[in-house]
Write an enzyme that holds these catalytic residues in place. Sequence first.
Site, PDB file in Angstrom:
ATOM      1  N   ASN A   1       0.821  -1.199   0.000  1.00 43.78           N
ATOM      2  CA  ASN A   1       0.000   0.000   0.000  1.00 43.78           C
ATOM      3  C   ASN A   1       0.865   1.263   0.000  1.00 43.78           C
ATOM      4  OD1 ASN A   1      -2.268   1.751   0.438  1.00 43.78           O
ATOM      5  ND2 ASN A   1      -1.796   1.735   2.630  1.00 43.78           N
TER       6      ASN A   1
ATOM      7  N   ASN B   1      11.327  10.826   5.091  1.00 43.93           N
ATOM      8  CA  ASN B   1      11.230  11.031   6.533  1.00 43.93           C
ATOM      9  C   ASN B   1      12.554  11.443   7.157  1.00 43.93           C
ATOM     10  OD1 ASN B   1       8.425  10.310   6.923  1.00 43.93           O
ATOM     11  ND2 ASN B   1       9.033   8.225   6.407  1.00 43.93           N
TER      12      ASN B   1
ATOM     13  N   HIS C   1      37.926  41.581 -19.498  1.00 45.52           N
ATOM     14  CA  HIS C   1      38.670  41.280 -18.273  1.00 45.52           C
ATOM     15  C   HIS C   1      38.269  42.195 -17.120  1.00 45.52           C
ATOM     16  CE1 HIS C   1      41.471  39.662 -21.307  1.00 45.52           C
ATOM     17  NE2 HIS C   1      41.495  40.870 -21.823  1.00 45.52           N
TER      18      HIS C   1
ATOM     19  N   ASN D   1      28.085  53.560 -10.853  1.00 50.44           N
ATOM     20  CA  ASN D   1      26.654  53.825 -11.029  1.00 50.44           C
ATOM     21  C   ASN D   1      25.934  54.220  -9.753  1.00 50.44           C
ATOM     22  OD1 ASN D   1      27.097  51.219 -10.019  1.00 50.44           O
ATOM     23  ND2 ASN D   1      25.140  50.465 -10.804  1.00 50.44           N
TER      24      ASN D   1
ATOM     25  N   ALA E   1      43.714  55.007 -21.039  1.00 52.27           N
ATOM     26  CA  ALA E   1      43.836  54.172 -19.846  1.00 52.27           C
ATOM     27  C   ALA E   1      43.968  55.022 -18.593  1.00 52.27           C
ATOM     28  CB  ALA E   1      45.041  53.253 -19.985  1.00 52.27           C
TER      29      ALA E   1
END
Length: 454
Positions: A167, A225, A361, A384, A421
């Site tokens: 069952n 269980n 990178h 930001n 840069a």
Amino acid sequence: MTQLSVVILAAGKGTRMYSDLPKVLHTVAGKPMVQHVIDTAKQIDAKQIHLIYGHGGELLQQRLSSEPVNWVLQAEQLGTGHAMQQAAPFFADDENILMLYGDAPLITKETLERLIAAKPENGIALLTVELENPTGYGRIIRENGSVVAIVEQKDANAEQLKIREVNTGVMVASGASFKKWLANLNNNNAQGEYYITDVIAMANQDGYKVQAVQASEFMEVEGANNRLQLAALERFYQKTQAEKLLLAGVRLIDQARFDIRGSLTHGKDVEIDVNVIIEGEVKLGNRVRIGAGCVLKNCEIGDDVEIKPYSVIEDAVVGKAAQIGPFSRLRPGANLAEETHVGNFVEIKNAQVGKGSKVNHLTYVGDAEVGSNCNIGAGVITCNYDGANKFKTIIGNNVFVGSDSQLVAPVTIADGATIGAGATVTKDVAENELVISRVPQRHIQGWQRPTKKK
């Protein structure tokens, strides 16, 4: 067609989990076990889902707040029959009631449809399963194909112990029948509990047929269980999903080292390396290659994209023939056009990157628009955030941003501009301008390096 309601038993504490979390909230494939069961109930068009809760009910209701379930409290856990008794007042006489378990997450729509279809007009359909080793389970006793009894291990005789059909506890009957039988349950047993299995004997006494339907796989009806059983369910689920993908044409380098915690839609000739995790809804185009250790969540990946190892992509879109990684992170709102390159230790968030642009990178691009055919050098940062608000950086087409530059938003860099840069850009840059903002280089003749003191 007879309407269907579902009862999900989810009141158990889960003591053997050794956790403060209610048992049914422990996850399989990134989703609470009970959520799997609710989702399956929806697939079979249940009119109403009654969820029996008890231990940790407040947290359970919080986690499932968006689900249209009828919350039914089982204040004391006095057995499966007692749980069903709490829901019985909500049953309509002329509807079918399907009983499921919140800690058995892998039961399928197809199995439940077979069970419901097999229910006799007056009677019960009971889901069973056949086990190689049925020790400890209640045996199914049949006569002429109909179930006449469920005999527990301790009560079975030698012949009954040979029976391998057991069952599962999953059953369907009419609301009227359930209400009648549940009202007559008693707890005259060693545990002092009300067992739902007692309704099988009651149905036979009433002359009703009990029809058994076998599940095709034990793990489909297995509950969890403890953590060991939970891990077994996880592995079975992942194995099943991996096999489906393999049969659909996806190449998994090692199916045992692949996890899916959502849904995956894919094109042809997709290749996925080891230890990749798929979460939420992920769409992969044709010929996508995903390297080892990547995590993809709620994202759409175009044709011919290569995602190199250990990249994380969440709530993002990647266009055709792009190259991502290794060690890239695309955060929510990242939208990369065709043929873009995003390299190692680059993070992109809430930003659009145009066709053919490269961010190769050690770079952060956030709250930005980057045009096509741009080159963003190593160590470039879009600044930001001022500590209170976020601002946008706009970069036009064919822009070159040199290494170690800071673009302080809000700022716009027009088409064709070149940023030398090490520049700190705080003002807008016009088309084809060169911006340099570095300290003049100095030469000191005869410089001697410091020496260590002895």
